[in-house]
Structures are given as structure tokens and as C-alpha cells.
Design a protein around this motif. Sequence first.
Motif, PDB file in Angstrom:
ATOM      1  N   TYR A 270     126.903  35.473  50.076  1.00  0.00           N
ATOM      2  CA  TYR A 270     127.450  34.124  50.201  1.00  0.00           C
ATOM      3  C   TYR A 270     128.688  33.868  49.357  1.00  0.00           C
ATOM      4  O   TYR A 270     129.441  32.947  49.635  1.00  0.00           O
ATOM      5  CB  TYR A 270     126.374  33.086  49.814  1.00  0.00           C
ATOM      6  CG  TYR A 270     125.251  33.011  50.806  1.00  0.00           C
ATOM      7  CD1 TYR A 270     125.325  32.177  51.913  1.00  0.00           C
ATOM      8  CD2 TYR A 270     124.118  33.810  50.665  1.00  0.00           C
ATOM      9  CE1 TYR A 270     124.306  32.109  52.839  1.00  0.00           C
ATOM     10  CE2 TYR A 270     123.090  33.759  51.594  1.00  0.00           C
ATOM     11  CZ  TYR A 270     123.189  32.900  52.676  1.00  0.00           C
ATOM     12  OH  TYR A 270     122.176  32.856  53.604  1.00  0.00           O
TER      13      TYR A 270
ATOM     14  N   GLY B 113     133.334  28.624  42.758  1.00  0.00           N
ATOM     15  CA  GLY B 113     131.985  29.005  43.190  1.00  0.00           C
ATOM     16  C   GLY B 113     130.874  28.735  42.191  1.00  0.00           C
ATOM     17  O   GLY B 113     129.771  29.261  42.348  1.00  0.00           O
TER      18      GLY B 113
ATOM     19  N   ARG C  26     136.434  25.168  48.336  1.00  0.00           N
ATOM     20  CA  ARG C  26     135.870  23.982  48.985  1.00  0.00           C
ATOM     21  C   ARG C  26     136.908  23.222  49.818  1.00  0.00           C
ATOM     22  O   ARG C  26     136.556  22.429  50.685  1.00  0.00           O
ATOM     23  CB  ARG C  26     135.230  23.042  47.960  1.00  0.00           C
ATOM     24  CG  ARG C  26     136.159  22.424  46.961  1.00  0.00           C
ATOM     25  CD  ARG C  26     135.494  21.254  46.235  1.00  0.00           C
ATOM     26  NE  ARG C  26     134.282  21.656  45.546  1.00  0.00           N
ATOM     27  CZ  ARG C  26     134.218  22.047  44.285  1.00  0.00           C
ATOM     28  NH1 ARG C  26     135.334  22.119  43.567  1.00  0.00           N
ATOM     29  NH2 ARG C  26     133.081  22.364  43.720  1.00  0.00           N
TER      30      ARG C  26
ATOM     31  N   THR D  73     122.744  28.835  45.695  1.00  0.00           N
ATOM     32  CA  THR D  73     122.264  30.029  46.399  1.00  0.00           C
ATOM     33  C   THR D  73     121.064  30.639  45.693  1.00  0.00           C
ATOM     34  O   THR D  73     120.083  31.009  46.329  1.00  0.00           O
ATOM     35  CB  THR D  73     123.406  31.075  46.514  1.00  0.00           C
ATOM     36  OG1 THR D  73     124.546  30.446  47.098  1.00  0.00           O
ATOM     37  CG2 THR D  73     122.990  32.254  47.371  1.00  0.00           C
TER      38      THR D  73
ATOM     39  N   LEU E  54     128.046  26.756  43.941  1.00  0.00           N
ATOM     40  CA  LEU E  54     127.477  27.591  45.003  1.00  0.00           C
ATOM     41  C   LEU E  54     126.572  28.679  44.441  1.00  0.00           C
ATOM     42  O   LEU E  54     125.543  29.022  45.039  1.00  0.00           O
ATOM     43  CB  LEU E  54     128.608  28.214  45.839  1.00  0.00           C
ATOM     44  CG  LEU E  54     128.188  28.978  47.103  1.00  0.00           C
ATOM     45  CD1 LEU E  54     127.406  28.085  48.051  1.00  0.00           C
ATOM     46  CD2 LEU E  54     129.398  29.568  47.807  1.00  0.00           C
TER      47      LEU E  54
END
Length: 408
Positions: free
Chosen positions: A73, A121, A363, A128, A124
Motif C-alpha cells: 500500500y 504516508g 494525498r 494500514t 497511511l
Amino acid sequence: MSKIICDFCGAADTKANPIITGDNACICKSCVGAAYDIMNGEIILDETSNNSKKPKDVKIKTPAELKKILDEYIIGQDRAKKVLSVAVYNHYKRIFRKDELESDIELNKSNVLLIGPTGSGKTLLAQTISKYLDVPLAIADATSLTEAGYVGDDVENVVTRLVQAAGGDIEKAERGIIFIDEIDKIARMSENRSITRDVSGEGVQQALLKIVEGALVNIPPKGGRKHPSQELLQVDTSNILFICGGAFDGLEDIIKRKQGSNVLGFNHEKKSKNDESKLISKVETDDLVKYGLIPELIGRLHMIATLNEITKEDMVHILTEPKNALIKQYIKLFEMDKVTLEFEKDALLELADLAIKRKTGARGLRSILEDIMLDIMFDLPKYKNKKIIITKEVVLKTDQPKVIAKDK
């Protein structure tokens, strides 16, 4: 008529826990769920326990397995992914395998501090890892937090959000993850302690100390302010993993000064972005103290990981490679209307360029793409059985996409 009872746990038949009856046995919904978990290896039972549904141990993913999930990801940021994977592995090993520890040994939590530019990130990573560990996650913005008794969110409200994310299950919440973003925005203005009240800066850092370290926190069940008439829930934060993130703009200058480099003046050489990102990776705890974090808070964030600014090539990989890549999502949406979608290489590079110019990180890619694809998506049904090619000119809005009839 005799009451139906589960032959495995003795529970009575209820609407919430119905019982399936067979020729020679009855089993309730809870026992079916427990049996499923046992057969799939999700729960290893404590054979000496009277309660067969209570887990003694849970299979913990290794750091390599966790990093592999993150790789699907998140593009790049290998060092940060390794740090987070090791921290999470050690944290949950400490919770689920504490029986293996000798009584005189106590393992501390491995809370994490992520330092990196916006859109690199940080959030994220936390989202995740929590998704694949099946643990609740609460995300809080440090800028909205204030010291108890002042206007704004109490620090303890982040624990309330975690309980809500766990569906009200306190036990599940007590082994969840709290991600506090923009931690750099609550830095104090100078290294010296303030003699006046700093309710949204140093005051918040002080208030965070006890919950990050591990303490019993009394929280209102529905959030908001505490009232004397309200029955409070008690949550132990000792096994909650805290991940803090921030951009820490200006930290490079502090590191440069420490290394004796000129920050201003005639001899100052302009460094490339690559050099700047390498500089951030050399951050130490005393640099963060100079930035404005209190030493006590830094001491509770044991693992520090730095994230690099996303390059143009990384942006293209982010668009096309991860499981949830935006280009893959659009291709699937078009397929559902029997339309083939294709992006030329130059178009992808131009998209990456636009995101870098806007300084919004990864983003920002979605909003750019949504704007470009809006008119095409509006007329999508009329392109049935056709192929649409997105060129660089389409991204720059100087031309229309190429439309080709597909061979039937």
C-alpha cells in the motif's frame, strides 16, 4: 417445552446468541464463532482454562510479514516501514506472550514518532497496520487538543475515540492504536519553560505524558466533558500503542546548526531536496528538544522514524502500483461501464508534477485526478465498448482524451 441449551458452553437460546439444533447436539452462535477461529488458527486455546473461548495467545505477524503488507500500500519509505513493523511486533508480542516473561522482567511499550513532510504516508502507515492487525485505531489532531479545563478537546478524549472505534469494547480498545498527528504543532516556542499558561502547547504535552506511558484513564462513555452525574468508563492505556506524527518544518535548520553549517550568510550553499531529506534522517532527541518537544514526551516515544519527501518517480508508482492505486481504481470503475481506460506515461509524469508543485504530497493526487476525470466520468455511459486514452494534454486541459472504438 424444555429450554434449548448449548451442549458446548451451556448458554440458553436468546435473540443475540441463537442456538442451532441438530439430531444429537445443540451449538450456540458464540461457540460457532470460536470454532471457526480455532479451525483457522486465529486462536490458540489455553487447555488448562475452564473457559474454552478465552484466547491464550494470538498469532503475531513477524516484522517481515508486516513490512510486506505495508509494501502493498505504501511506496518507498523502507526505513520507516521497518521501524514501525519492529515496534508493532514487539508491542503485541509483549501483550500476547507476557506469560513467557520471567516475573522480574518488565517490557516497556515501543511508542513511535514519525517525522516527515505532509503527504509522505505517516497516517497511511498507521491505518494500514491497524487494518491488518484487526485492532481499533483512533486518529487525533494534536492542534485541537488543550489542557483539561480549557476550550477544545481534552487529551483523554483521544482514548474515548479509541473506545468508540472498538464498538464500546474496552478490552479490545486497550490493545488498540492511537495516532496523534501534527504533534509538532504543540511544540513550545522556546526551550525555556514558560512561566505563563501554555494550554495548547507545552500544557498538552504534559497532559499526554501519563496516557502515552500507561495509566488508568476515566473517560465519559460518549465523549465530551466529564460531569459529576455521569458514570465514567475506566481504560488502562498501558497496552495501547501510540504513534505520533509531524512534519517538523524547520528541524533541518536545527540539525544544520548542530553540525556547524551556515544557515544564513554569504557562504551558505543551497542544498538539494535530497540532501535536506538525508539531513532529517540524522535527527536526534536533543534536536527535538530544541524544536520544542519536552524531554519527558520524547523519552516516551522510543522509536523515531523519518520519512522522505516523495519524488516524481515515487508519485508515478503511487498512482499505479499499490493495491488501492488511484489508476487501478479508475480502470475498474470504467470497466464496470464496459469502457477501457489507459494512461500514457507522459500523463502520469504530468500528474506527479502537478502534485509536487501543489506541495500536497500523495494525498493531493486524488483531487487532481477527480478534477481531470470529472467531464469524462459524467459522459461515461456513452463511451460503452470504447477505449479512452488519457494524454499529457488532457492533464494540462489543453486537449480532449483520445477515444478509440474497441474491436468486438
